[in-house]
Motif scaffolding. Structure first.
Motif, PDB file in Angstrom:
ATOM      1  N   LYS A  93       0.758  -1.187   0.047  1.00  0.00           N
ATOM      2  CA  LYS A  93      -0.050  -0.086  -0.105  1.00  0.00           C
ATOM      3  C   LYS A  93       0.875   1.325   0.095  1.00  0.00           C
ATOM      4  O   LYS A  93       0.366   2.174  -0.556  1.00  0.00           O
ATOM      5  CB  LYS A  93      -0.895  -0.002   1.133  1.00  0.00           C
ATOM      6  CG  LYS A  93      -1.964  -1.101   1.357  1.00  0.00           C
ATOM      7  CD  LYS A  93      -3.245  -0.883   0.170  1.00  0.00           C
ATOM      8  CE  LYS A  93      -4.071  -1.887   0.466  1.00  0.00           C
ATOM      9  NZ  LYS A  93      -5.105  -1.801  -0.767  1.00  0.00           N
ATOM     10  N   HIS A  94       1.853   1.109   0.592  1.00  0.00           N
ATOM     11  CA  HIS A  94       2.765   2.419   0.994  1.00  0.00           C
ATOM     12  C   HIS A  94       4.085   2.365  -0.465  1.00  0.00           C
ATOM     13  O   HIS A  94       5.019   3.485  -0.297  1.00  0.00           O
ATOM     14  CB  HIS A  94       3.608   2.351   2.347  1.00  0.00           C
ATOM     15  CG  HIS A  94       2.562   3.009   3.108  1.00  0.00           C
ATOM     16  ND1 HIS A  94       2.432   4.265   3.593  1.00  0.00           N
ATOM     17  CD2 HIS A  94       1.640   2.456   3.847  1.00  0.00           C
ATOM     18  CE1 HIS A  94       1.828   4.404   4.261  1.00  0.00           C
ATOM     19  NE2 HIS A  94       1.150   3.170   4.801  1.00  0.00           N
ATOM     20  N   HIS A 161      -3.465   3.528   1.188  1.00  0.00           N
ATOM     21  CA  HIS A 161      -2.356   4.103   0.509  1.00  0.00           C
ATOM     22  C   HIS A 161      -2.396   5.421   1.143  1.00  0.00           C
ATOM     23  O   HIS A 161      -3.235   6.315   1.674  1.00  0.00           O
ATOM     24  CB  HIS A 161      -3.076   4.458  -0.828  1.00  0.00           C
ATOM     25  CG  HIS A 161      -2.998   3.143  -1.777  1.00  0.00           C
ATOM     26  ND1 HIS A 161      -4.376   2.479  -2.202  1.00  0.00           N
ATOM     27  CD2 HIS A 161      -2.286   2.303  -2.154  1.00  0.00           C
ATOM     28  CE1 HIS A 161      -3.880   1.601  -2.763  1.00  0.00           C
ATOM     29  NE2 HIS A 161      -2.874   1.405  -2.872  1.00  0.00           N
ATOM     30  N   VAL A 176      -0.066   6.913  -4.908  1.00  0.00           N
ATOM     31  CA  VAL A 176       0.543   5.561  -4.684  1.00  0.00           C
ATOM     32  C   VAL A 176      -0.580   4.420  -5.118  1.00  0.00           C
ATOM     33  O   VAL A 176      -1.862   4.458  -4.645  1.00  0.00           O
ATOM     34  CB  VAL A 176       0.931   5.253  -3.491  1.00  0.00           C
ATOM     35  CG1 VAL A 176       1.408   3.984  -3.003  1.00  0.00           C
ATOM     36  CG2 VAL A 176       1.899   6.348  -2.725  1.00  0.00           C
ATOM     37  N   ASP A 178      -0.926  -0.116  -5.965  1.00  0.00           N
ATOM     38  CA  ASP A 178      -0.490  -1.343  -5.708  1.00  0.00           C
ATOM     39  C   ASP A 178       0.097  -1.600  -7.171  1.00  0.00           C
ATOM     40  O   ASP A 178      -0.449  -1.482  -8.154  1.00  0.00           O
ATOM     41  CB  ASP A 178      -1.628  -2.174  -5.448  1.00  0.00           C
ATOM     42  CG  ASP A 178      -2.482  -1.910  -4.143  1.00  0.00           C
ATOM     43  OD1 ASP A 178      -1.820  -1.140  -3.356  1.00  0.00           O
ATOM     44  OD2 ASP A 178      -3.302  -2.770  -3.827  1.00  0.00           O
TER      45      ASP A 178
END
Length: 182
Positions: A93-94, A161, A176, A178
């Motif tokens: 996610k990040h 995110h 961002v 995935d």
């Protein structure tokens, strides 16, 4: 040849190995647990980090014979019943997954940190990651992912995110998303 017995990702394993074989080679080439990466073969990069009896160990220079009777966890063993571990989810996610080569070592190092210190400061996270190198330079995203995972584990905060304040109508640029291969 040496007979070896240990518990890997919760499963008993009996295997015959060559004397002097390193644990990373046994994991990758005999047990097909290829999430453990090997980069330097000198215990310098951390890509090969696994847990042995709950402690992070660099498996590229860890003689497999020393694993006799031990409990080993690899990146494949962190997921639970098909659900990603919060660290794995947070890395996705990040955007902390760049090329992905260091990611298993980063996650295994972070998991050991969170087991020992469930609410680490940014400096404590940086210190824990000192010997786990990311050649792509994704450290800010990695640190944010670890913090998000800690929040999830400690407080049930959903892993989402990160958001950014941009002017204009942006759908994807500046956001961002995935990575499919993550």
């Amino acid at each position: 040849m040496v007979d070896l017995r240990f518990r890997i990702n919760g499963k008993e394993e009996d295997i015959r190995i060559e004397a002097g074989e390193m644990l990373s080679d046994v994991l990758r080439y005999r047990l097909n647990l290829t999430g453990t990466k090997v980069s330097c073969n000198e215990s310098e990069c951390g890509a090969c980090t696994v847990h042995i009896d709950g402690l992070p160990v660099l498996s590229c220079n860890y003689p497999a014979q020393k694993a006799e009777g031990k409990h080993i966890t690899t990146i494949e063993g962190l997921a639970n019943n098909g659900s990603l571990h919060p660290l794995q989810e947070a890395f996705v996610k990040h955007g902390a997954v760049q090329c992905g080569f260091c990611t298993p070592g980063q996650i295994m190092t972070a998991a050991a940190l969170l087991d020992e210190n469930p609410d680490p400061s940014e400096n404590e996270i940086k210190h824990a990651l000192t010997d786990t190198l990311c050649r792509c330079g994704a450290y800010p995203a990695i640190i944010n992912a670890i913090r998000a995972a800690a929040e999830n584990i400690n407080h049930g905060t959903p892993i989402e995110h990160p958001t950014f304040d941009f002017e204009g109508d942006l759908n994807i640029v500046g956001q961002v998303v995935d990575r499919p291969e993550a």
